[in-house]
Design a protein around this motif. Structure first.
Motif, short mmCIF file in Angstrom:
data_model
loop_
_atom_site.label_atom_id
_atom_site.label_comp_id
_atom_site.label_asym_id
_atom_site.label_seq_id
_atom_site.Cartn_x
_atom_site.Cartn_y
_atom_site.Cartn_z
N THR A 2 0.83 -1.20 0.00
CA THR A 2 0.00 0.00 0.00
C THR A 2 0.87 1.26 0.00
O THR A 2 0.52 2.25 0.63
N TYR A 15 -6.26 2.38 7.47
CA TYR A 15 -6.55 2.50 6.04
C TYR A 15 -5.89 1.37 5.26
O TYR A 15 -6.50 0.77 4.39
N PHE A 19 -8.07 -1.23 3.03
CA PHE A 19 -7.89 -1.40 1.59
C PHE A 19 -7.42 -2.81 1.26
O PHE A 19 -7.90 -3.41 0.30
N TYR A 22 -10.19 -5.20 1.41
CA TYR A 22 -11.10 -5.01 0.28
C TYR A 22 -10.49 -5.53 -1.03
O TYR A 22 -11.16 -5.63 -2.03
N ILE A 24 -7.67 -4.07 -2.46
CA ILE A 24 -6.97 -2.98 -3.13
C ILE A 24 -5.58 -2.90 -2.51
O ILE A 24 -5.38 -2.30 -1.46
N LEU A 30 -6.51 0.56 -7.86
CA LEU A 30 -7.38 1.73 -7.71
C LEU A 30 -8.25 1.93 -8.95
O LEU A 30 -9.36 2.44 -8.85
N LEU A 45 -15.08 1.40 4.21
CA LEU A 45 -13.68 1.31 4.62
C LEU A 45 -13.40 2.09 5.89
O LEU A 45 -12.29 2.05 6.42
#
Length: 115
Positions: A2, A15, A19, A22, A24, A30, A45
């Motif tokens: 990330t 965060y 992410f 999820y 990502i 993205l 989120l």
């Protein structure tokens, strides 16, 4: 990784975890977010600060359109997230779309030696 969150000055552990959970994990991921409601996603989120939301939306808008593999990944995730989970052995009727989905998943994602 990330690292892209760090570039946005948003490299908070909560965060990163949200992410990653999820799906990502990279800035390329993205691009997948162009296809969903970002306000709803930010709520899911746990991102509530308006400045953080603006930075994330700007980064998402700057990304290129997702490629075919990314679109397929998002489609599979959407199917999994909205489905109810039960044993396939308990199901009486498995339709052709579900059979096709599971076959594609097994062929494309569960056999890493084929990549």
């Amino acid at each position: 990784s990330t690292d892209w969150l760090e570039k946005l000055n948003l490299d908070r552990e909560d965060y990163k975890r949200s992410f990653c959970n999820y799906g990502i994990n990279t800035k390329e991921d993205l691009a997948l977010l162009h296809t969903i409601d970002l306000d709803t996603l930010m709520g899911q989120l746990g991102i509530t600060k308006p400045g953080h939301i603006r930075r994330l939306k700007k980064a998402i808008d700057a990304m290129a359109e997702p490629d075919a593999l990314q679109k397929e990944k998002e489609e599979m995730k959407r199917i999994l997230l909205k489905g109810s989970f039960q044993s396939l052995n308990e199901k009486e009727d498995v339709g052709p779309e579900e059979t096709k989905f599971w076959k594609r998943l097994c062929e494309n994602r569960l056999k890493p030696d084929q990549d």
